[in-house]
Scaffold this motif. Structure first.
Motif, mmCIF file in Angstrom:
data_model
loop_
_atom_site.group_PDB
_atom_site.id
_atom_site.type_symbol
_atom_site.label_atom_id
_atom_site.label_comp_id
_atom_site.label_asym_id
_atom_site.label_seq_id
_atom_site.Cartn_x
_atom_site.Cartn_y
_atom_site.Cartn_z
ATOM 1 N N PRO A 48 58.116 47.433 80.350
ATOM 2 C CA PRO A 48 57.824 46.780 79.061
ATOM 3 C C PRO A 48 58.910 46.980 78.013
ATOM 4 C CG PRO A 48 56.184 48.507 79.575
ATOM 5 C CD PRO A 48 57.088 48.380 80.759
ATOM 6 N N ARG A 49 59.815 47.938 78.223
ATOM 7 C CA ARG A 49 60.907 48.142 77.275
ATOM 8 C C ARG A 49 62.111 47.263 77.593
ATOM 9 N NH1 ARG A 49 60.475 53.627 74.687
ATOM 10 N NH2 ARG A 49 58.376 54.314 75.202
ATOM 11 N N ILE A 106 76.618 57.030 74.925
ATOM 12 C CA ILE A 106 75.933 56.539 73.723
ATOM 13 C C ILE A 106 76.948 56.150 72.649
ATOM 14 C CG2 ILE A 106 74.292 57.169 71.881
ATOM 15 C CD1 ILE A 106 72.725 58.751 74.029
ATOM 16 N N GLU A 110 77.287 52.601 70.885
ATOM 17 C CA GLU A 110 77.295 52.425 69.425
ATOM 18 C C GLU A 110 78.505 51.588 68.993
ATOM 19 O OE1 GLU A 110 74.963 56.513 68.014
ATOM 20 O OE2 GLU A 110 77.125 56.371 67.674
ATOM 21 N N LEU A 126 70.209 48.479 69.496
ATOM 22 C CA LEU A 126 69.754 49.308 70.616
ATOM 23 C C LEU A 126 69.463 48.384 71.790
ATOM 24 C CD1 LEU A 126 67.223 51.740 68.870
ATOM 25 C CD2 LEU A 126 69.372 52.378 69.974
ATOM 26 N N ASP A 130 63.861 45.143 71.200
ATOM 27 C CA ASP A 130 63.594 45.135 69.765
ATOM 28 C C ASP A 130 64.775 44.676 68.942
ATOM 29 O OD1 ASP A 130 62.393 47.865 71.141
ATOM 30 O OD2 ASP A 130 60.950 46.479 70.226
ATOM 31 N N GLY A 131 64.549 43.711 68.038
ATOM 32 C CA GLY A 131 65.633 43.100 67.278
ATOM 33 C C GLY A 131 66.097 43.956 66.123
ATOM 34 N N ILE A 132 66.930 44.928 66.422
ATOM 35 C CA ILE A 132 67.420 45.824 65.379
ATOM 36 C C ILE A 132 68.854 45.440 65.049
ATOM 37 C CG2 ILE A 132 67.990 48.238 64.856
ATOM 38 C CD1 ILE A 132 65.514 49.035 66.443
ATOM 39 N N PRO A 133 69.124 45.108 63.746
ATOM 40 C CA PRO A 133 70.452 44.591 63.384
ATOM 41 C C PRO A 133 71.586 45.555 63.708
ATOM 42 C CG PRO A 133 68.951 44.600 61.466
ATOM 43 C CD PRO A 133 68.232 45.271 62.590
ATOM 44 N N ILE A 135 74.859 47.675 63.007
ATOM 45 C CA ILE A 135 75.118 48.535 61.841
ATOM 46 C C ILE A 135 76.603 48.892 61.837
ATOM 47 C CG2 ILE A 135 74.583 50.791 60.817
ATOM 48 C CD1 ILE A 135 71.901 50.667 62.493
ATOM 49 N N GLY A 137 78.580 50.895 60.096
ATOM 50 C CA GLY A 137 78.962 52.310 60.063
ATOM 51 C C GLY A 137 78.762 52.992 61.401
ATOM 52 N N LEU A 138 77.846 52.441 62.179
ATOM 53 C CA LEU A 138 77.554 53.062 63.461
ATOM 54 C C LEU A 138 78.670 52.773 64.469
ATOM 55 C CD1 LEU A 138 75.458 54.821 64.753
ATOM 56 C CD2 LEU A 138 74.166 52.768 65.352
ATOM 57 N N ARG A 141 81.135 55.371 63.712
ATOM 58 C CA ARG A 141 80.681 56.672 64.205
ATOM 59 C C ARG A 141 80.884 56.748 65.715
ATOM 60 N NH1 ARG A 141 74.567 59.180 63.724
ATOM 61 N NH2 ARG A 141 74.345 58.339 65.809
#
Lengths: 211, 211
Positions: A48-49, A106, A110, A126, A130-133, A135, A137-138, A141
């Motif tokens: 499901p992920r 990781i 990133e 990620l 899931d729709g995570i914008p 970033i 700065g990441l 990093r």
């Protein structure tokens, strides 16, 4: 057993190399992440992920984490050992495997996924559903952490053939996959890191690296 | 053995609860991270990354990752089992432990450390020695990931006493520490997550939770 795979993705590759080093043949089901097959109902009913790889046992039990898959296979097929043979060795390998994973895999992820100029990843900061914008700065990093990764890797390889000593282990597998993944973010092994370059040629030449 | 500890930090707490559940007494050396003791030469000679916890064996061997410490202790003190007793159970626990760690511990850390209004953390986006600036978008990503963490946790606890079934394991330890860490970012268990609330009261009441 059945192995849900994605030939271009770095985490499935870690498991494939592990399986090849063990000399195992596990039937593979290729999932096309570029075409979004991992986010469609059929695969989401497996995980499901929406993440890969997944190892499915004959009774339907599934493991959806690379390290869980490798530990399971090491438990039932101990030879050749890739996760250590004594409590101390196993703990040392766990420590270094995690460094290679966090500072290498990781950090590459990133740096690669948070390039806000790369439209395919604008909402994929990620992996998974899931729709995570992305970033900005990441991404930076990630690049800084990769500098550290290469610094420590060169240090570990200064006096030994492989990262944890004279034996090839999961630590080498994760580091190799992290380095090849870092290329997606246009980062290469620094030219002055001669021990890392020597090791990289050697591990890349193993047949398992093509798995 | 010697355990380099920090009583307020969430990762050392995971190891302390593990040690308490095993009924072990390991001498502790408290390191004051608020006063920056972890970044001074004395502790950097123990762990050049400045991170806690560290387990040191009598021969000087050191493990600087919580899960490596727990695996080592499980190997030498198998009872009570906290990491599973069969290859399948061990792999299932590895899968879920990682979800609790990534979606819980790391998300809490992202939300807490990347609050650019918190001056103490302006250059501490990652724990340890390296001055990496706080990243606004990462705080948001941390909060979103914590929503997912609580969603899945409630799902896992719907039909079972503990997260992986009838036995308390490392998965419960990591989840408990993640939830208490999330409070630092002002996030609590959602009121409608009744199974999680029931479980949280139960695991918080174990003597090990005070370790």
């Amino acid at each position: 057993m059945k192995f849900y795979d994605c030939s271009i993705a770095p985490n499935p590759r870690r498991a494939r190399i592990f399986i090849a080093e063990k000399g195992l043949e596990i039937p593979k089901v290729e999932i096309d992440i570029v075409g979004g097959e991992n986010l469609k109902d059929k695969f989401l009913s497996v995980n499901p992920r929406g993440l890969l790889p997944v190892l499915e046992l004959d009774d339907g039990t599934r493991f959806d984490e690379t390290m869980a898959i490798c530990k399971y296979l090491e438990d039932i097929y101990p030879e050749p050992p890739l996760l250590g043979t004594t409590p101390v060795e196993r703990a040392q390998i766990e420590c270094l495997q995690r460094k290679m994973e966090f500072d290498g895999m990781i950090a590459s992820s990133e740096a690669f996924r948070n390039n806000t100029k790369n439209e395919s990843f604008s909402y994929r900061s990620l992996p998974g559903v899931d729709g995570i914008p992305a970033i900005d700065g990441l991404m930076e990093r990630g690049y800084k952490t990769l500098d550290l990764f290469f610094h420590w890797l060169e240090h570990y390889l200064k006096d030994s053939k492989f990262i944890t000593g004279e034996r090839f282990t999961m630590v080498d597998i994760t580091a190799l996959c992290a380095i090849d993944f870092a290329k997606w973010a246009e980062v290469e092994i620094p030219k002055e890191n001669t021990n890392t370059l020597r090791w990289y040629d050697e591990v890349s030449a193993r047949p398992s690296a093509q798995a």
